[in-house]
Design an enzyme around this catalytic site. Structure first.
Site, PDB file in Angstrom:
ATOM      1  CB  ALA A  34      -0.941  -0.003   1.197  1.00 36.23           C
ATOM      2  N   GLY A  37       1.927   1.511  -3.489  1.00 32.30           N
ATOM      3  CA  GLY A  37       0.739   1.742  -4.301  1.00 32.30           C
ATOM      4  C   GLY A  37       0.195   3.151  -4.181  1.00 32.30           C
ATOM      5  CG  ASP A  38      -0.254   6.960  -1.049  1.00 30.64           C
ATOM      6  OD1 ASP A  38      -1.363   7.416  -1.407  1.00 30.64           O
ATOM      7  OD2 ASP A  38       0.604   7.657  -0.466  1.00 30.64           O
ATOM      8  CB  ALA A  39       4.227   6.467  -4.344  1.00 30.67           C
ATOM      9  CB  SER A  42      -0.151   9.876  -5.880  1.00 25.83           C
ATOM     10  OG  SER A  42      -0.014  11.269  -5.909  1.00 25.83           O
TER      11      SER A  42
END
Length: 179
Positions: A34, A37-39, A42
């Site tokens: 995660a 994945g967040d980066a 985004s």
């Protein structure tokens, strides 16, 4: 998605091989997935928005922030669950069920967990080199989010739903704008 944007994102994402070559991504914690994945999520959103033209940074931030927050991601994943493979669903569930030490400021715990699952899925797809699948899922997320007005499963006409969505959440980006 514009082919030049897709090519740019693919080149950026291919850098992972320098750092993760030969590692078994399946052994990584869902919160680590995660985190990555967040980066990645985004970066995809920022690349798409910036690729539409040179704009003031404040405007770019405003357009992107509504799509990368936990509430929006939670609604997106719920709209695309049926399109996920068994393996993708498993990764999403691992991320959703992980016990995160923190919580988003402007989201419920349920929204935060669903968003964490989506981010874990994107982290997994990124680290396993599945760029085309990430792009496909992102397009589905944006289609669902735009079509159903911030993810609600309403059956109202699209124009009415979009007006309600903009009034309710101040959303400035529709799926058509982003795609």
């Amino acid at each position: 998605m514009d082919e030049s944007v897709r090519e740019c994102v693919d080149r950026l994402l291919d850098q992972r091989e320098k750092f993760f070559c030969g590692k078994d991504i399946r052994t990584y914690s869902p919160l680590t997935l995660a985190f990555i994945g967040d980066a990645v999520f985004s970066l995809y959103i920022r690349t798409i928005v910036a690729g539409r033209g040179n704009t003031a940074p404040g405007k770019l931030h405003e357009e992107c922030s509504g799509l990368v927050q936990a509430k929006a991601q939670s609604q997106m994943i719920r709209g695309i669950l049926e399109a996920l493979s068994e393996e993708e669903t498993s990764v999403y569930r691992r991320g959703r069920n992980a016990q995160a030490p923190s919580r988003a400021k402007h989201a419920t715990m349920s929204e935060y967990r669903h968003a964490t699952g989506l981010e874990a899925l994107f982290g997994y797809l990124y680290l396993t080199g599945q760029n085309e699948r990430m792009t496909e899922l992102l397009e589905l997320c944006l289609e669902f989010y735009g079509r159903d007005g911030a993810g609600t499963a309403s059956r109202e006409p699209a124009e009415e739903q979009e007006e309600e969505t903009q009034a309710e959440v101040g959303q400035t980006v529709s799926a058509e704008d982003v795609l």
